[in-house]
Design a protein around this motif. Sequence first.
Motif, short mmCIF file in Angstrom:
data_model
loop_
_atom_site.label_atom_id
_atom_site.label_comp_id
_atom_site.label_asym_id
_atom_site.label_seq_id
_atom_site.Cartn_x
_atom_site.Cartn_y
_atom_site.Cartn_z
N LEU A 287 29.89 27.43 49.34
CA LEU A 287 30.46 28.01 48.40
C LEU A 287 30.16 27.62 46.96
O LEU A 287 29.77 26.61 46.77
CB LEU A 287 32.19 27.91 48.38
CG LEU A 287 32.70 28.17 49.63
CD1 LEU A 287 34.21 27.61 49.74
CD2 LEU A 287 32.74 29.72 50.03
N ALA A 288 29.66 28.65 46.14
CA ALA A 288 29.09 28.40 44.96
C ALA A 288 29.35 29.08 43.62
O ALA A 288 29.40 30.33 44.03
CB ALA A 288 27.75 28.26 45.12
N GLY A 289 29.67 28.56 42.41
CA GLY A 289 29.68 29.35 41.35
C GLY A 289 31.15 29.97 41.25
O GLY A 289 31.94 29.77 41.93
N ALA A 290 31.32 30.96 40.06
CA ALA A 290 32.80 31.59 40.10
C ALA A 290 32.28 32.98 39.24
O ALA A 290 31.27 33.23 38.72
CB ALA A 290 33.59 30.71 38.84
N GLY A 291 33.43 33.66 39.54
CA GLY A 291 33.76 35.09 38.74
C GLY A 291 34.89 35.60 38.67
O GLY A 291 35.91 34.89 39.34
N ARG A 292 34.93 36.94 38.28
CA ARG A 292 36.25 37.57 38.32
C ARG A 292 36.06 39.09 38.56
O ARG A 292 35.11 39.42 38.39
CB ARG A 292 36.86 37.40 36.86
CG ARG A 292 37.09 35.76 36.75
CD ARG A 292 37.75 35.97 35.15
NE ARG A 292 38.85 36.74 35.07
CZ ARG A 292 39.72 36.71 33.87
NH1 ARG A 292 39.41 36.06 32.79
NH2 ARG A 292 40.77 37.34 34.00
N PHE A 293 37.13 39.56 39.36
CA PHE A 293 37.30 40.85 39.39
C PHE A 293 38.53 41.25 38.82
O PHE A 293 39.54 40.96 39.25
CB PHE A 293 37.33 41.25 40.88
CG PHE A 293 36.13 41.13 41.80
CD1 PHE A 293 34.74 41.38 41.41
CD2 PHE A 293 36.00 40.16 42.86
CE1 PHE A 293 33.69 41.23 42.12
CE2 PHE A 293 35.06 40.22 43.75
CZ PHE A 293 33.94 40.70 43.16
N GLY A 294 38.66 41.52 37.59
CA GLY A 294 39.95 41.77 36.79
C GLY A 294 40.69 40.61 36.80
O GLY A 294 40.04 39.50 36.26
N ALA A 295 41.73 40.27 37.32
CA ALA A 295 42.53 39.19 37.29
C ALA A 295 42.19 38.35 38.61
O ALA A 295 42.67 36.95 38.58
CB ALA A 295 44.25 39.33 37.42
N VAL A 296 41.38 38.78 39.47
CA VAL A 296 41.09 37.90 40.47
C VAL A 296 39.97 36.71 40.32
O VAL A 296 39.10 37.33 39.80
CB VAL A 296 40.63 38.69 41.82
CG1 VAL A 296 40.03 38.04 42.88
CG2 VAL A 296 41.75 39.85 42.10
N ILE A 297 40.19 35.80 40.66
CA ILE A 297 38.98 34.70 40.30
C ILE A 297 38.51 34.19 41.84
O ILE A 297 39.17 34.13 42.74
CB ILE A 297 39.98 33.32 39.86
CG1 ILE A 297 40.34 33.79 38.36
CG2 ILE A 297 38.65 32.15 39.60
CD1 ILE A 297 41.20 32.82 37.63
N TRP A 298 37.37 34.23 41.89
CA TRP A 298 36.66 33.77 42.98
C TRP A 298 35.35 33.00 42.83
O TRP A 298 35.03 32.71 41.77
CB TRP A 298 36.12 35.15 43.65
CG TRP A 298 35.34 35.91 42.75
CD1 TRP A 298 35.61 37.09 42.13
CD2 TRP A 298 33.99 35.85 42.56
NE1 TRP A 298 34.65 37.65 41.62
CE2 TRP A 298 33.61 37.00 41.46
CE3 TRP A 298 32.92 35.09 42.93
CZ2 TRP A 298 32.11 37.12 41.27
CZ3 TRP A 298 31.70 35.21 42.32
CH2 TRP A 298 31.34 36.28 41.66
N THR A 299 35.12 32.18 43.84
CA THR A 299 33.94 31.57 44.19
C THR A 299 32.79 32.27 44.89
O THR A 299 33.36 32.89 45.91
CB THR A 299 34.15 30.14 44.65
OG1 THR A 299 32.90 29.29 44.55
CG2 THR A 299 34.69 30.01 46.09
N GLY A 300 31.64 32.25 44.50
CA GLY A 300 30.62 32.88 45.33
C GLY A 300 30.25 32.32 46.22
O GLY A 300 30.50 31.25 46.75
N VAL A 301 29.00 32.89 47.04
CA VAL A 301 28.53 32.46 48.29
C VAL A 301 26.94 32.13 47.96
O VAL A 301 26.45 32.91 47.39
CB VAL A 301 28.77 33.32 49.27
CG1 VAL A 301 28.12 32.57 50.73
CG2 VAL A 301 30.34 33.39 49.73
N GLY A 302 26.52 30.75 48.59
CA GLY A 302 25.04 30.53 48.52
C GLY A 302 24.62 30.17 49.88
O GLY A 302 25.56 30.32 50.61
N GLY A 303 23.48 29.71 50.04
CA GLY A 303 22.90 29.57 51.44
C GLY A 303 22.21 30.70 51.81
O GLY A 303 21.48 31.40 50.98
N ASP A 304 22.28 30.79 53.02
CA ASP A 304 21.56 32.06 53.73
C ASP A 304 22.37 33.39 53.66
O ASP A 304 23.00 34.02 54.63
CB ASP A 304 21.19 32.09 55.11
CG ASP A 304 20.15 32.77 55.63
OD1 ASP A 304 20.02 33.88 55.16
OD2 ASP A 304 19.75 32.53 56.85
#
Length: 162
Positions: A64-81
């Motif tokens: 799991l890596a980084g962060a972002g938003r879709f409107g009000a939704v807060i997420w962490t991104g995906v790294g690796g393969d």
Amino acid sequence: MAVFPPAAAREDLLGRLPAGARFARPSKWHITLAFLGQVEDFRTAEVAEALAAAPRPPAFRLRLAGAGRFGAVIWTGVGGDVQALGELRESVRVALDGAGFTIDTRPFRPHLTVSYRTERGLSAALEGYAGPEWPVTGIALVESLLGNYHTLHEWPLPPGGQ
């Protein structure tokens, strides 16, 4: 269909979140491969059969890596393969489509939803986040019932590049 990070990855992410922040239950944290919405109970076996026949890449590693938003939704991104993850997602999509189950056609943007509401400090806390790597060794067909997830079926990935 989802990939669930192991407890160690969830705990690491949880440790990064600010005290008092409101977020989705860590037991529900997952990376969605395909969302079907409401499926009639009698068709669940069809979904499972389609997924059982879908080619799956060898096991691979994510983080799991980084962060972002879709409107009000807060997420962490995906790294690796993420290429192997994308191939897995495409295999799932093709299998489901072939069985008559259409999924979202938007481009695949793998992420893990941390919060469904704008929460002060969450995005900042996740900026630059890089959690521990973990092996993806299988996928799960999950049902959401009364706000809880129940695994209906699981399929292992072949041993390999983890």
